[in-house]
Design an enzyme around this catalytic site. Structure first.
Site, PDB file in Angstrom:
ATOM      1  N   LEU A  41      48.532  37.669  36.405  1.00 48.89           N
ATOM      2  CA  LEU A  41      47.658  37.722  35.226  1.00 48.89           C
ATOM      3  C   LEU A  41      46.794  38.963  35.267  1.00 48.89           C
ATOM      4  O   LEU A  41      46.365  39.490  34.243  1.00 48.89           O
ATOM      5  CB  LEU A  41      46.770  36.479  35.181  1.00 48.89           C
ATOM      6  CG  LEU A  41      47.468  35.165  34.867  1.00 48.89           C
ATOM      7  CD1 LEU A  41      46.527  34.005  35.097  1.00 48.89           C
ATOM      8  CD2 LEU A  41      47.977  35.159  33.430  1.00 48.89           C
ATOM      9  N   GLY A  42      46.525  39.409  36.465  1.00 50.97           N
ATOM     10  CA  GLY A  42      45.684  40.601  36.586  1.00 50.97           C
ATOM     11  C   GLY A  42      45.640  41.083  38.011  1.00 50.97           C
ATOM     12  O   GLY A  42      45.933  40.343  38.942  1.00 50.97           O
ATOM     13  N   PHE A  46      39.462  43.369  42.923  1.00 48.25           N
ATOM     14  CA  PHE A  46      39.174  42.018  43.390  1.00 48.25           C
ATOM     15  C   PHE A  46      40.344  41.339  44.075  1.00 48.25           C
ATOM     16  O   PHE A  46      40.213  40.284  44.653  1.00 48.25           O
ATOM     17  CB  PHE A  46      38.703  41.153  42.215  1.00 48.25           C
ATOM     18  CG  PHE A  46      39.588  41.206  41.003  1.00 48.25           C
ATOM     19  CD1 PHE A  46      40.813  40.576  40.998  1.00 48.25           C
ATOM     20  CD2 PHE A  46      39.178  41.898  39.864  1.00 48.25           C
ATOM     21  CE1 PHE A  46      41.634  40.618  39.882  1.00 48.25           C
ATOM     22  CE2 PHE A  46      39.994  41.933  38.736  1.00 48.25           C
ATOM     23  CZ  PHE A  46      41.226  41.294  38.744  1.00 48.25           C
ATOM     24  N   GLY A  47      41.543  41.890  43.991  1.00 51.68           N
ATOM     25  CA  GLY A  47      42.725  41.203  44.507  1.00 51.68           C
ATOM     26  C   GLY A  47      43.685  40.942  43.368  1.00 51.68           C
ATOM     27  O   GLY A  47      43.645  41.632  42.356  1.00 51.68           O
ATOM     28  N   LYS A  64      43.047  33.340  42.026  1.00 46.65           N
ATOM     29  CA  LYS A  64      42.748  34.650  42.613  1.00 46.65           C
ATOM     30  C   LYS A  64      42.824  34.540  44.135  1.00 46.65           C
ATOM     31  O   LYS A  64      42.182  33.680  44.728  1.00 46.65           O
ATOM     32  CB  LYS A  64      41.359  35.110  42.173  1.00 46.65           C
ATOM     33  CG  LYS A  64      40.869  36.352  42.922  1.00 46.65           C
ATOM     34  CD  LYS A  64      39.523  36.807  42.433  1.00 46.65           C
ATOM     35  CE  LYS A  64      38.598  37.129  43.579  1.00 46.65           C
ATOM     36  NZ  LYS A  64      37.399  37.852  43.170  1.00 46.65           N
ATOM     37  N   ASP A 156      28.979  43.838  36.771  1.00 48.92           N
ATOM     38  CA  ASP A 156      30.223  44.558  36.472  1.00 48.92           C
ATOM     39  C   ASP A 156      30.702  44.215  35.065  1.00 48.92           C
ATOM     40  O   ASP A 156      31.887  43.949  34.856  1.00 48.92           O
ATOM     41  CB  ASP A 156      31.294  44.235  37.522  1.00 48.92           C
ATOM     42  CG  ASP A 156      32.422  45.268  37.519  1.00 48.92           C
ATOM     43  OD1 ASP A 156      32.202  46.409  37.039  1.00 48.92           O
ATOM     44  OD2 ASP A 156      33.534  44.941  37.988  1.00 48.92           O
TER      45      ASP A 156
HETATM   46  C1  PIT Z   1      42.379  34.272  33.674  1.00 48.43           C
HETATM   47  C2  PIT Z   1      43.257  35.067  32.982  1.00 48.43           C
HETATM   48  C3  PIT Z   1      43.339  36.408  33.313  1.00 48.43           C
HETATM   49  C4  PIT Z   1      42.573  36.945  34.301  1.00 48.43           C
HETATM   50  C5  PIT Z   1      41.681  36.147  34.992  1.00 48.43           C
HETATM   51  C6  PIT Z   1      41.586  34.787  34.668  1.00 48.43           C
HETATM   52  C7  PIT Z   1      40.878  36.748  36.035  1.00 48.43           C
HETATM   53  C8  PIT Z   1      39.726  36.277  36.392  1.00 48.43           C
HETATM   54  C9  PIT Z   1      38.928  36.748  37.497  1.00 48.43           C
HETATM   55  C10 PIT Z   1      37.812  36.007  37.828  1.00 48.43           C
HETATM   56  C11 PIT Z   1      37.027  36.355  38.864  1.00 48.43           C
HETATM   57  C12 PIT Z   1      37.324  37.517  39.595  1.00 48.43           C
HETATM   58  C13 PIT Z   1      38.410  38.269  39.244  1.00 48.43           C
HETATM   59  C14 PIT Z   1      39.203  37.887  38.185  1.00 48.43           C
HETATM   60  O1  PIT Z   1      36.504  37.885  40.620  1.00 48.43           O
HETATM   61  O2  PIT Z   1      44.207  37.178  32.610  1.00 48.43           O
HETATM   62  O3  PIT Z   1      42.315  32.973  33.344  1.00 48.43           O
HETATM   63  O4  PIT Z   1      35.951  35.630  39.239  1.00 48.43           O
END
Ligand code: PIT
Length: 337
Positions: A41-42, A46-47, A64, A156
Site C-alpha cells: 500500500l505504501g 517508515f518501512g 506496517k 510530518d
Molecule cells: C492505509 C492505506 C495506505 C497507507 C497507509 C494506510 C499507511 C499508513 C501509515 C501509518 C502510519 C505510519 C506509516 C504509514 O507510520 O495506502 O490504510 O502510522
C-alpha cells in the site's frame, strides 16, 4: 465530472471498527491472526505497508512492518503505538493491533483505499475550486485540532500523509504518526527531521517545537493545493531549508490572481515565522475562508500546475526508492511507466 458539492458534515461517521486501546502482543507474530497479502500500500522512510486480512473477521487492514535492528527502531515504534492508541477520531487513521515478535514490529491499521489527497485532486474527473479545497482543509484542520487537543504534535504533515477514504467522496484521514511527539511543557522539544518543503522554520533552526509547528505545514499544504506551486521548494533540500529559515515567500502572481482574499489571508496567518503568531487549529476553523461558502470558480489552470508537481514528486520518489533498494542489494523489476 465530480464536484465536491456535498457539504462537508461535521458529524462523525461511524468508525469501521469500534475505537480500541491497543496493547502490543509481545513474542507473537501477526501471521497467526492475519493473512499478509503481497500488495504494497505504501513504502517510505517508515518501512513498508501491506494489505492484510484478519482471518477471524475477513476484514481488510493495512499492516506496517519495521525490522527492529537497532534499539532505536523499537523505541520509535513503541512511541508511535503509544501515541496512536490514544487517538480516536474520524479524521485520524485508527490503530487496530500491534505485534512485536522480537525481530520485527508490526502495527495493524485501518484500511484506507482512496489514495493520496493530491492524486485524487489531479484526477481528470476532479474539479478544483476554492470550495473543494476548503472541504479538504476543514477536515485536515479538524483532525490536527483533535491531535493537538490530545497533547500530540504530528510533525510530518504533508500531502502524502493525507489519504482519501474513497476515489469519489471528499473524506480524508491523516496518517503516519512515526514522527509524532507528545508535548511536555516541562521539556524543550527540539527535533531534526521532517520534510524540508513542509517543515517549519523552528525545525530547520533547531528551535523549540510546539503545536504551531504543525500549523505551518498546513499553510504550505494549502498553498500548494490552491496553486500547484510550492512556496519554499528549491533545487536541493539545502536550498529549500534556506528558503524556509528566511520564511520569505509570496503569492505567485499568475496562480493567485484568481484566488480570493480570504484564502490568501488564511495562508498568510499560517506561514508566519514567529510560531506564536500563527493561527491555532481552533482559530483556523473559525477563519472566514473555512466558515463561509468558498468560491466555486474552476481553477483548472492551477490544477494543471498541481498535476505537474505531483508527477515530478512521483518520479523523485521512484528514483529514491530504486537508489535505496540498490543499496540493499535488491534486484529491481523496473516497471515505472
Ligand atoms: C492505509 C492505506 C495506505 C497507507 C497507509 C494506510 C499507511 C499508513 C501509515 C501509518 C502510519 C505510519 C506509516 C504509514 O507510520 O495506502 O490504510 O502510522
Amino acid at each position: 465530472m465530480i464536484h465536491v458539492d456535498e457539504e462537508y458534515s461535521a458529524e462523525d461517521p461511524e468508525p469501521v471498527f469500534p475505537y480500541r486501546y491497543v496493547k502490543t502482543k509481545v513474542n507473537v507474530s501477526p501471521e497467526g491472526e492475519y493473512d499478509i497479502l503481497s500488495e504494497e500500500l505504501g513504502r517510505g522512510t517508515f518501512g513498508t505497508v501491506y494489505l492484510c486480512k484478519e482471518r477471524a473477521t475477513g476484514m481488510g487492514f493495512a499492516a506496517k512492518f519495521v525490522t527492529c535492528e537497532r534499539k532505536e527502531d523499537r523505541r520509535n515504534m513503541e512511541r508511535e503505538i503509544d501515541i496512536m492508541s490514544g487517538l480516536h477520531h474520524s479524521r485520524i487513521i485508527q490503530l487496530y493491533d500491534a505485534f512485536d515478535d522480537g525481530k520485527t514490529m508490526c502495527i495493524v491499521l485501518e484500511l484506507i483505499l482512496g489514495g493520496e489527497l493530491f492524486d485524487r485532486v489531479i484526477d481528470d474527473e476532479f474539479v478544483l475550486t476554492e470550495k473543494s479545497c476548503t472541504a479538504f482543509m476543514r477536515q485536515i484542520v479538524d483532525g490536527v485540532g483533535y491531535i493537538h487537543s490530545q497533547n500530540i504534535i504530528h510533525l510530518d504533515l504533508k500531502p502524502e500523509n493525507i489519504l482519501c477514504l474513497s476515489k469519489t467522496g471528499n473524506r480524508i484521514k491523516i496518517i503516519d504518526f512515526g514522527m509524532a511527539r507528545r508535548y511536555d511543557p516541562k521539556k524543550k522539544l527540539q527535533v531534526l527531521f521532517g520534510t524540508p518543503e513542509f517543515t517549519a522554520p523552528e525545525v530547520v533552526n533547531f528551535d523549540e517545537i510546539k503545536f504551531f509547528t504543525d500549523m505551518w505545514s498546513l499553510g504550505v499544504i494549502c498553498y500548494v493545493l490552491l496553486s500547484g506551486y510550492s512556496p519554499f521548494v528549491g533545487d536541493t533540500d539545502l536550498d529549500t531549508m534556506t528558503n524556509v529559515t528566511l520564511a520569505q515567500w509570496d503569492f505567485k502572481e499568475e496562480a493567485f490572481a484568481n484566488i480570493s482574499n480570504e484564502a490568501k489571508d488564511f495562508i498568510k496567518n499560517l506561514l508566519i515565522k514567529d510560531g506564536t503568531k500563527r493561527m491555532t487549529a481552533a482559530q483556523a476553523l473559525e477563519h472566514p475562508w473555512l466558515k463561509k461558502l468558498a468560491s466555486t470558480t474552476d481553477l483548472s489552470g492551477n490544477k494543471a500546475k498541481l498535476k505537474r508537481y505531483v508527477i515530478k514528486k512521483r518520479w523523485i520518489k521512484a528514483v529514491n526508492t530504486i537508489i535505496a533498494l540498490r543499496r540493499m542489494g535488491a534486484k529491481i523489476d523496473c516497471n515505472l511507466v
